[in-house]
Design a protein around this motif. Structure first.
Motif: not given
Length: 123
Positions: A40, A42-44, A50, A111, A115, A118, A120
């Protein structure tokens, strides 16, 4: 450097006890929860959320390392013909006091891996 060697050897012995005698359920659960929160993080896009998620991801891993070290020393002390080193159980105290540092480092690397795997989407 020579002054650090006893501390490094003590942490190395604690890690050996933790993975040899400790309950692996603690580490597994800590890694699962930390991995989910690190994903989660890594998606911020916002820096504040973050950092907050990275700290929140380090907490279950910190607790898991302490519990695994504690259970490892307890089982080692309860084993037949336990050596004198088994009673010097200051290893769990290290993870209680300074365990946040390795857990935060592992969560940060995890993290970064998320990233990389996956990426962003662009803003």
């Amino acid at each position: 450097m020579a002054a650090l060697s006893p501390a490094v050897l003590h942490v190395e012995k604690t890690l050996w006890v933790m993975f040899r005698y400790g309950d692996t359920m603690y580490m597994a659960l800590g890694m699962v929860f930390s991995s989910l929160i690190a994903f989660l993080a890594s998606r911020q896009m916002r820096r504040g959320s973050y950092v907050a998620l990275l700290v929140a991801a380090a907490l279950p891993l910190w607790i898991a390392m302490f519990r695994a070290a504690d259970s490892g020393y307890r089982k080692w002390q309860g084993s037949a013909n336990a050596p004198a080193d088994a009673c010097a159980d200051t290893g769990p105290i290290f993870f209680l006091i300074a365990g946040w540092l390795p857990s935060l480092g592992m969560v940060y690397l995890l993290q970064l891996l998320f990233q990389r795997i996956f990426p962003r989407p662009p803003a």
